[in-house]
Design an enzyme around this catalytic site. Structure first.
Site, mmCIF file in Angstrom:
data_model
loop_
_atom_site.group_PDB
_atom_site.id
_atom_site.type_symbol
_atom_site.label_atom_id
_atom_site.label_comp_id
_atom_site.label_asym_id
_atom_site.label_seq_id
_atom_site.Cartn_x
_atom_site.Cartn_y
_atom_site.Cartn_z
ATOM 1 N N GLY A 179 0.799 -1.217 0.000
ATOM 2 C CA GLY A 179 0.000 0.000 0.000
ATOM 3 C C GLY A 179 0.829 1.262 0.000
ATOM 4 O O GLY A 179 0.454 2.259 -0.629
ATOM 5 N N THR A 180 1.958 1.261 0.695
ATOM 6 C CA THR A 180 2.802 2.461 0.744
ATOM 7 C C THR A 180 3.304 2.819 -0.647
ATOM 8 O O THR A 180 3.240 3.991 -1.061
ATOM 9 C CB THR A 180 3.977 2.249 1.711
ATOM 10 O OG1 THR A 180 3.474 2.198 3.046
ATOM 11 C CG2 THR A 180 4.989 3.382 1.599
ATOM 12 N N ASN A 237 -7.309 4.445 9.090
ATOM 13 C CA ASN A 237 -6.639 3.273 9.645
ATOM 14 C C ASN A 237 -6.608 3.251 11.165
ATOM 15 O O ASN A 237 -6.392 2.200 11.768
ATOM 16 C CB ASN A 237 -5.202 3.175 9.110
ATOM 17 C CG ASN A 237 -4.348 4.356 9.507
ATOM 18 O OD1 ASN A 237 -4.764 5.503 9.372
ATOM 19 N ND2 ASN A 237 -3.148 4.100 9.990
ATOM 20 N N GLN A 271 -7.356 0.100 4.160
ATOM 21 C CA GLN A 271 -8.187 -0.412 5.247
ATOM 22 C C GLN A 271 -9.570 -0.832 4.769
ATOM 23 O O GLN A 271 -10.218 -1.683 5.395
ATOM 24 C CB GLN A 271 -8.319 0.641 6.354
ATOM 25 C CG GLN A 271 -7.034 0.942 7.081
ATOM 26 C CD GLN A 271 -6.480 -0.254 7.835
ATOM 27 O OE1 GLN A 271 -7.229 -1.116 8.295
ATOM 28 N NE2 GLN A 271 -5.168 -0.316 7.960
ATOM 29 N N ALA A 297 -3.331 -3.009 -0.119
ATOM 30 C CA ALA A 297 -2.224 -3.792 0.427
ATOM 31 C C ALA A 297 -2.704 -5.215 0.660
ATOM 32 O O ALA A 297 -3.692 -5.434 1.360
ATOM 33 C CB ALA A 297 -1.725 -3.191 1.737
ATOM 34 N N GLY A 298 -1.979 -6.188 0.116
ATOM 35 C CA GLY A 298 -2.402 -7.568 0.207
ATOM 36 C C GLY A 298 -2.452 -8.107 1.621
ATOM 37 O O GLY A 298 -3.316 -8.924 1.959
ATOM 38 N N HIS A 299 -1.532 -7.661 2.485
ATOM 39 C CA HIS A 299 -1.454 -8.268 3.812
ATOM 40 C C HIS A 299 -2.586 -7.864 4.736
ATOM 41 O O HIS A 299 -2.715 -8.393 5.840
ATOM 42 C CB HIS A 299 -0.090 -7.969 4.458
ATOM 43 C CG HIS A 299 0.095 -6.568 4.935
ATOM 44 N ND1 HIS A 299 0.096 -6.233 6.259
ATOM 45 C CD2 HIS A 299 0.308 -5.418 4.256
ATOM 46 C CE1 HIS A 299 0.311 -4.928 6.391
ATOM 47 N NE2 HIS A 299 0.433 -4.420 5.192
ATOM 48 N N THR A 333 11.098 -6.732 -12.216
ATOM 49 C CA THR A 333 10.558 -8.062 -12.461
ATOM 50 C C THR A 333 9.358 -8.315 -11.561
ATOM 51 O O THR A 333 9.447 -8.161 -10.337
ATOM 52 C CB THR A 333 11.631 -9.137 -12.211
ATOM 53 O OG1 THR A 333 12.746 -8.891 -13.070
ATOM 54 C CG2 THR A 333 11.087 -10.529 -12.466
ATOM 55 N N CYS A 381 2.537 1.875 11.708
ATOM 56 C CA CYS A 381 3.647 2.647 11.156
ATOM 57 C C CYS A 381 4.166 3.692 12.139
ATOM 58 O O CYS A 381 5.273 4.193 11.990
ATOM 59 C CB CYS A 381 3.213 3.328 9.854
ATOM 60 S SG CYS A 381 2.754 2.156 8.565
#
Length: 379
Positions: A69-70, A152, A180, A198-200, A236, A324
């Site tokens: 996300g960042t 968030n 979020q 963001a995937g996590h 890549t 963060c």
């Protein structure tokens, strides 16, 4: 252990691990290589791109895979604004004071390095932006409006449809930090021109992310090199990560209505239970327009960090807000912008519920009350 810091990160789902494993082992090729192994990787990457596009309501060509996300927020805020500056001389951006640091620091970079003027919109005591203030802030040379879909720290959800209608009428790009919101709110039909994910946060590994940006929006890349991702993000591609993120997003979207409804019930019961046990506790964030899985409080007269330590001793893991900013002695910039006194802001605790399973909210509220009592009775 009861883990209630899902706004910070979530565990990788077993289905996601299974889906990505072949692209770490058998089909490990470089998606730019013109041989069997590379072409298999390229096909998987294209499929993942299409799957993400369906969830966010955009085209496959609008999807840019990032490291999280960042990076997605940085690419959107800097890339769209700098392209607008180059193409039409735009030198103004609009944001709010409660954004994630990835947005705020990117805006500050534009001001400091590229000479952009910045309008910071006010928020009310619940952390909401009045869409009328967005309209008032727009100028002829506005390059971008960059806001969070959902906050968030306190979970407040913005009226993105009204904001998007305002920016669209003036043909000014709107970027939403949807990190979020993913998994809890619909990502399609927001009207935004770009979305950061963001995937996590939805059960994919850390280091996976997406910037969904409509193809008509010029964007200056931050990374230069081999021209991957249609020249918008060289490097890549992480094929396994893209497959993982697509799988996690699809699963979250399929379950969203049920998991959001269940979490909202748990959240509201938990808030009521905490307030009954700790009457001086104050809920932060909007009482209605908030993420289904987020309950945030301040406990005046205590220490948020001390409560967190006491809760963890009792087997409950939560947080004081943004991961963060963890470890900082400064009160939350979000709460300060909402008008919370600095001393009170330092007593903040955020509980962010999982998509699955349900939580025993009464037992959890008992632990919170016990932790607060322990802190207040400590010498």
């Amino acid at each position: 252990m009861l883990y209630l810091d899902n706004a910070a990160t979530t565990p990788v789902r077993p289905e996601v691990l299974e889906a990505m494993a072949p692209y770490l082992t058998r089909w490990f090729g470089n998606a730019s290589s013109h041989h069997t192994v590379g072409e298999a990787a390229a096909a998987a990457l294209d499929d993942a791109r299409s799957r993400v596009a369906r969830v966010v309501g955009m085209r496959a060509g609008d999807i840019v895979f990032t490291s999280g996300g960042t990076e997605a927020d940085n690419l959107a805020v800097k890339g769209i604004a700098v392209a607008a500056q180059q193409n039409r001389g735009a030198r103004h951006v609009v944001t709010s004071p409660i954004e994630h640091e990835a947005v705020l620091e990117s805006v500050e970079y534009l001001r400091r390095i590229h000479g952009f003027a910045v309008t910071v919109l006010p928020v009310d005591h619940d952390g909401r932006i009045d869409p009328a203030t967005v309209s008032d802030a727009l100028q002829e040379d506005t390059a971008l409006v960059a806001l969070g879909y959902a906050n968030n720290e306190v979970g407040t959800v913005q009226d993105v449809a009204a904001i998007a209608a305002t920016t669209a009428a003036r043909r000014i790009p709107l970027h939403l930090d949807a990190v979020q919101a993913a998994g809890w709110l619909s990502l399609a039909g927001t009207g935004a021109d770009s979305l950061a994910i963001a995937g996590h946060k939805v059960g994919a590994p850390k280091g996976t992310g997406v910037l969904a940006v409509r193809g008509r929006i010029p964007i200056e890349p931050l990374l230069h090199g081999g021209g991957q991702e249609r020249g918008r993000r060289s490097g890549t591609e992480d094929v396994a990560g893209a497959v993982a993120l697509a799988t996690a997003l699809e699963l979250a979207e399929a379950e969203r209505a049920e998991s959001s409804a269940r979490a909202a019930v748990d959240r509201d019961r938990f808030i009521a239970a905490v307030r009954a046990r700790v009457p001086e506790a104050r809920v932060t964030g909007h009482p209605v327009h908030r993420l289904p899985g987020t309950a945030s409080f301040v406990f005046p007269g205590t220490s948020g960090e001390a409560i967190l330590l006491e809760l963890e001793r009792r087997g409950v893991v939560s947080s004081s807000g943004s991961a963060c900013a963890a470890g900082s002695d400064e009160p939350s910039h979000v709460l300060l912008a909402m008008g919370v006194d600095p001393e009170v802001a330092q007593t903040a605790v955020r509980f962010s519920f999982p998509h699955q399973p349900a939580v025993d909210v009464d037992a959890l509220a008992d632990q919170v009350a016990a932790a607060v009592r322990a802190i207040r009775s400590a010498p």
